[in-house]
Motif scaffolding. Structure first.
Motif, PDB file in Angstrom:
ATOM      1  N   GLU A 121       0.941  -0.965  -0.526  1.00 43.66           N
ATOM      2  CA  GLU A 121      -0.036   0.291  -0.356  1.00 43.66           C
ATOM      3  C   GLU A 121       0.630   1.309  -0.221  1.00 43.66           C
ATOM      4  O   GLU A 121       0.707   2.113  -0.849  1.00 43.66           O
ATOM      5  N   THR A 122       1.610   1.315   0.696  1.00 44.12           N
ATOM      6  CA  THR A 122       2.815   2.562   1.279  1.00 44.12           C
ATOM      7  C   THR A 122       3.378   2.572  -0.654  1.00 44.12           C
ATOM      8  O   THR A 122       3.681   4.024  -0.621  1.00 44.12           O
ATOM      9  N   ARG A 123       3.964   1.257  -1.127  1.00 37.58           N
ATOM     10  CA  ARG A 123       4.508   1.476  -2.208  1.00 37.58           C
ATOM     11  C   ARG A 123       3.784   2.247  -3.469  1.00 37.58           C
ATOM     12  O   ARG A 123       4.215   2.840  -3.965  1.00 37.58           O
ATOM     13  N   GLN A 124       3.088   1.880  -3.362  1.00 38.75           N
ATOM     14  CA  GLN A 124       1.110   2.289  -4.817  1.00 38.75           C
ATOM     15  C   GLN A 124       1.251   3.186  -4.539  1.00 38.75           C
ATOM     16  O   GLN A 124       1.295   4.644  -5.665  1.00 38.75           O
ATOM     17  N   ALA A 125       0.926   4.035  -3.161  1.00 46.03           N
ATOM     18  CA  ALA A 125       0.612   5.228  -2.741  1.00 46.03           C
ATOM     19  C   ALA A 125       1.776   6.689  -3.298  1.00 46.03           C
ATOM     20  O   ALA A 125       1.728   7.165  -4.191  1.00 46.03           O
ATOM     21  N   ALA A 126       3.031   5.960  -3.141  1.00 46.00           N
ATOM     22  CA  ALA A 126       4.284   6.976  -3.230  1.00 46.00           C
ATOM     23  C   ALA A 126       4.393   6.799  -4.886  1.00 46.00           C
ATOM     24  O   ALA A 126       4.766   7.750  -5.106  1.00 46.00           O
ATOM     25  N   ILE A 127       4.438   5.453  -5.598  1.00 45.32           N
ATOM     26  CA  ILE A 127       4.282   5.486  -7.193  1.00 45.32           C
ATOM     27  C   ILE A 127       3.955   6.596  -7.476  1.00 45.32           C
ATOM     28  O   ILE A 127       3.684   7.514  -8.568  1.00 45.32           O
ATOM     29  N   ILE A 128       2.250   6.738  -7.044  1.00 44.21           N
ATOM     30  CA  ILE A 128       1.009   7.303  -8.050  1.00 44.21           C
ATOM     31  C   ILE A 128       1.551   8.433  -7.672  1.00 44.21           C
ATOM     32  O   ILE A 128       1.532   9.717  -7.833  1.00 44.21           O
ATOM     33  N   SER A 129       1.578   9.068  -6.513  1.00 46.90           N
ATOM     34  CA  SER A 129       1.398  10.480  -5.824  1.00 46.90           C
ATOM     35  C   SER A 129       2.840  10.757  -6.728  1.00 46.90           C
ATOM     36  O   SER A 129       2.529  12.225  -6.752  1.00 46.90           O
ATOM     37  N   LYS A 130       4.134  10.550  -6.113  1.00 43.25           N
ATOM     38  CA  LYS A 130       5.118  10.929  -7.055  1.00 43.25           C
ATOM     39  C   LYS A 130       5.034  11.238  -8.659  1.00 43.25           C
ATOM     40  O   LYS A 130       5.629  11.875  -8.796  1.00 43.25           O
ATOM     41  N   LEU A 131       4.564   9.722  -9.545  1.00 42.35           N
ATOM     42  CA  LEU A 131       4.399  10.071 -10.569  1.00 42.35           C
ATOM     43  C   LEU A 131       3.425  11.385 -11.130  1.00 42.35           C
ATOM     44  O   LEU A 131       3.427  12.165 -12.096  1.00 42.35           O
ATOM     45  N   TYR A 175      -1.223   5.176   5.005  1.00 42.80           N
ATOM     46  CA  TYR A 175       0.245   4.664   3.984  1.00 42.80           C
ATOM     47  C   TYR A 175       0.096   5.892   2.975  1.00 42.80           C
ATOM     48  O   TYR A 175       1.182   6.183   2.547  1.00 42.80           O
ATOM     49  N   TRP A 176      -0.874   6.528   2.727  1.00 42.26           N
ATOM     50  CA  TRP A 176      -0.944   7.598   2.101  1.00 42.26           C
ATOM     51  C   TRP A 176      -0.169   9.003   2.748  1.00 42.26           C
ATOM     52  O   TRP A 176       0.483   9.697   1.521  1.00 42.26           O
ATOM     53  N   ASP A 207      -2.548  12.069  -1.376  1.00 38.86           N
ATOM     54  CA  ASP A 207      -3.480  11.918  -0.930  1.00 38.86           C
ATOM     55  C   ASP A 207      -5.089  10.937  -0.875  1.00 38.86           C
ATOM     56  O   ASP A 207      -4.704  10.770  -2.177  1.00 38.86           O
ATOM     57  N   VAL A 208      -5.348  11.056  -0.089  1.00 38.19           N
ATOM     58  CA  VAL A 208      -6.101   9.162   0.139  1.00 38.19           C
ATOM     59  C   VAL A 208      -6.703   9.241  -0.262  1.00 38.19           C
ATOM     60  O   VAL A 208      -7.470   8.080  -1.005  1.00 38.19           O
ATOM     61  N   GLN A 209      -7.645  10.766  -1.153  1.00 36.58           N
ATOM     62  CA  GLN A 209      -8.418  11.097  -1.890  1.00 36.58           C
ATOM     63  C   GLN A 209      -8.276  10.396  -2.904  1.00 36.58           C
ATOM     64  O   GLN A 209      -9.103   9.573  -4.176  1.00 36.58           O
ATOM     65  N   TYR A 253      -6.591   7.034  -3.792  1.00 39.01           N
ATOM     66  CA  TYR A 253      -7.148   6.143  -3.523  1.00 39.01           C
ATOM     67  C   TYR A 253      -8.148   5.651  -3.694  1.00 39.01           C
ATOM     68  O   TYR A 253      -9.322   4.654  -4.618  1.00 39.01           O
ATOM     69  N   TYR A 254      -9.433   6.598  -3.632  1.00 32.60           N
ATOM     70  CA  TYR A 254     -10.680   6.203  -2.899  1.00 32.60           C
ATOM     71  C   TYR A 254     -11.277   6.214  -4.623  1.00 32.60           C
ATOM     72  O   TYR A 254     -12.416   5.720  -4.749  1.00 32.60           O
ATOM     73  N   THR A 255     -11.049   7.574  -5.206  1.00 24.63           N
ATOM     74  CA  THR A 255     -11.428   7.393  -6.187  1.00 24.63           C
ATOM     75  C   THR A 255     -11.310   5.839  -7.286  1.00 24.63           C
ATOM     76  O   THR A 255     -11.986   5.453  -8.270  1.00 24.63           O
ATOM     77  N   LEU A 256      -9.880   5.797  -7.004  1.00 24.96           N
ATOM     78  CA  LEU A 256      -8.992   4.115  -7.558  1.00 24.96           C
ATOM     79  C   LEU A 256     -10.112   3.722  -7.607  1.00 24.96           C
ATOM     80  O   LEU A 256     -10.428   2.519  -7.717  1.00 24.96           O
ATOM     81  N   ARG A 257     -10.316   3.734  -6.141  1.00 30.69           N
ATOM     82  CA  ARG A 257     -11.134   2.003  -5.117  1.00 30.69           C
ATOM     83  C   ARG A 257     -12.664   2.164  -6.246  1.00 30.69           C
ATOM     84  O   ARG A 257     -12.642   1.311  -6.545  1.00 30.69           O
TER      85      ARG A 257
END
Length: 217
Positions: free
Chosen positions: A78-88, A166-167, A173-175, A177-181
């Motif tokens: 969860e942390t890695r995917q949050a980091a990848i998406i956020s940094k990209l 994690y985000w 921004d955890v929002q 993730y909720y958009t993706l979920r």
């Protein structure tokens, strides 16, 4: 903690695998769009942990600490995917979010197809099938509480957000993730049984933030 693996451990590990597969598809699709993602992905995987090797659970898990091992893998993925998406997103803007939305919808359809032939005719059965794929912490976290259900609809609430930390740990921004979920679940439900749809909303009640999820006809 038991040193013996049971069905629940494989069930949870398979959900972690789904999360990692989604990450891999996202990276592939971003590259196909021509985006330079390798540096960010490699940096985040070095910082937060790499993908789990593609071998059986029995070859990987610490049987002296089954619960702790699985919990740590959830934290890593969860942390890695949050980091990848956020940094990209920081680097390439909203195009990354658009691709991620498409990927999560595509993965929802893929797994919805897996259960489509299982004669899932009612809302509780859809909810049960969904929980074989969506990652919501450890079973002992009991994050989701079903508050209404019949054949035509099921409502479950979550008060404690297991994804926020994690985000926030990676300045994301955890929002997002909720958009993706939401996209994943929408497409899963509508593919598994087109008579049903999914809605998600956030409500406040006596100072509590309640995440309301509904599958209904």
């Amino acid at each position: 903690m038991s040193r013996f693996l049971g069905p629940i451990h494989h069930w949870l590990f398979n959900k972690i695998r789904v999360f990692e597969e989604t990450e891999e598809v996202l990276i592939k699709d971003l590259k196909e769009k021509g985006l330079d993602v390798d540096e960010v992905v490699n940096t985040m995987r070095n910082a937060h942990g790499d993908l789990i090797p593609k071998v059986e659970l029995e070859e990987l898990i610490d049987t002296n600490n089954i619960h702790g091992w699985l919990q740590e893998k959830i934290r890593i993925v969860e942390t890695r995917q949050a980091a990848i998406i956020s940094k990209l997103m920081d680097k390439h803007g909203n195009m990354v979010l658009d691709v991620a939305k498409d990927v999560y919808c595509k993965m929802g359809r893929k797994y919805g197809e897996e259960v489509k032939g299982e004669n899932i005719k009612d809302a509780p059965a859809l909810y049960k099938a969904l929980n074989n794929y969506i990652l919501e912490g450890m079973p002992c976290d009991n994050v989701n509480s079903v508050v209404e259900k019949d054949d035509d609809h099921i409502v479950w609430n979550a008060v404690d957000c297991l994804h926020k930390n994690y985000w926030e740990a990676v300045d994301g921004d955890v929002q997002v993730y909720y958009t993706l979920r939401t996209g994943f679940i929408n497409n899963f439900i509508e593919t598994a049984n087109g008579e049903f749809s999914y809605t998600f909303g956030i409500e406040k009640n006596n100072g509590l933030i309640i995440m309301k999820n509904v599958i209904s006809k």
